[in-house]
Design a protein around this motif. Structure first.
Motif, PDB file in Angstrom:
ATOM      1  N   GLN A   8       3.788   1.997   5.985  1.00 14.82           N
ATOM      2  CA  GLN A   8       4.329   3.560   6.261  1.00 14.82           C
ATOM      3  C   GLN A   8       5.865   3.233   6.515  1.00 14.82           C
ATOM      4  N   LEU A   9       6.401   2.326   7.365  1.00 19.67           N
ATOM      5  CA  LEU A   9       7.837   2.100   7.188  1.00 19.67           C
ATOM      6  C   LEU A   9       8.572   1.676   6.029  1.00 19.67           C
ATOM      7  N   SER A  10       7.562   0.869   5.253  1.00 19.71           N
ATOM      8  CA  SER A  10       8.224   0.571   3.938  1.00 19.71           C
ATOM      9  C   SER A  10       8.417   1.961   2.917  1.00 19.71           C
ATOM     10  N   LYS A  15      10.799   1.533  -0.181  1.00 10.65           N
ATOM     11  CA  LYS A  15      10.474   0.348  -0.409  1.00 10.65           C
ATOM     12  C   LYS A  15       9.116   0.291  -0.978  1.00 10.65           C
ATOM     13  N   ASN A  16       8.500   1.654  -1.374  1.00  6.94           N
ATOM     14  CA  ASN A  16       7.292   1.830  -1.994  1.00  6.94           C
ATOM     15  C   ASN A  16       6.067   1.074  -1.329  1.00  6.94           C
ATOM     16  N   GLY A  17       6.084   0.926  -0.145  1.00  7.48           N
ATOM     17  CA  GLY A  17       4.740   0.356   0.807  1.00  7.48           C
ATOM     18  C   GLY A  17       4.574  -0.973   0.609  1.00  7.48           C
ATOM     19  N   ALA A  55       1.086  -4.838  -1.728  1.00  2.00           N
ATOM     20  CA  ALA A  55       1.572  -3.867  -2.582  1.00  2.00           C
ATOM     21  C   ALA A  55       0.924  -3.128  -3.352  1.00  2.00           C
ATOM     22  N   ASP A  56       1.517  -2.249  -4.138  1.00  2.00           N
ATOM     23  CA  ASP A  56       0.922  -1.414  -5.180  1.00  2.00           C
ATOM     24  C   ASP A  56      -0.345  -0.646  -4.359  1.00  2.00           C
TER      25      ASP A  56
END
Length: 68
Positions: A8-10, A15-17, A55-56
């Motif tokens: 969530q912070l990303s 930063k797309n998670g 990621a992703d």
């Protein structure tokens, strides 16, 4: 849950998670890879931490499970 908050912070910071973190043990690294879709991003140095990234789709899935 803590990883989901990191995701969530990303997302909030653009930063797309994507999150990166260290696994304290080989067993934890295997757990993160198997259960959360993490990938190892740096080769483990002798006695050093195991660096992982989520990621992703893996990040989106964890976000949806824990925070939506």
């Amino acid at each position: 849950m803590m990883i989901a908050f990191g995701i969530q912070l990303s997302i909030d910071s653009g930063k797309n998670g994507v999150v990166t973190f260290e696994a304290k043990t080989d067993e934890l690294a295997k757990h993160y890879i198997r259960d959360f879709g993490a990938i190892q991003v740096f080769a483990k140095q002798s006695g050093g931490p195991i660096m992982l990234m989520i990621a992703d789709n893996a990040a989106l899935s964890l976000f949806n499970i824990y925070l939506s």
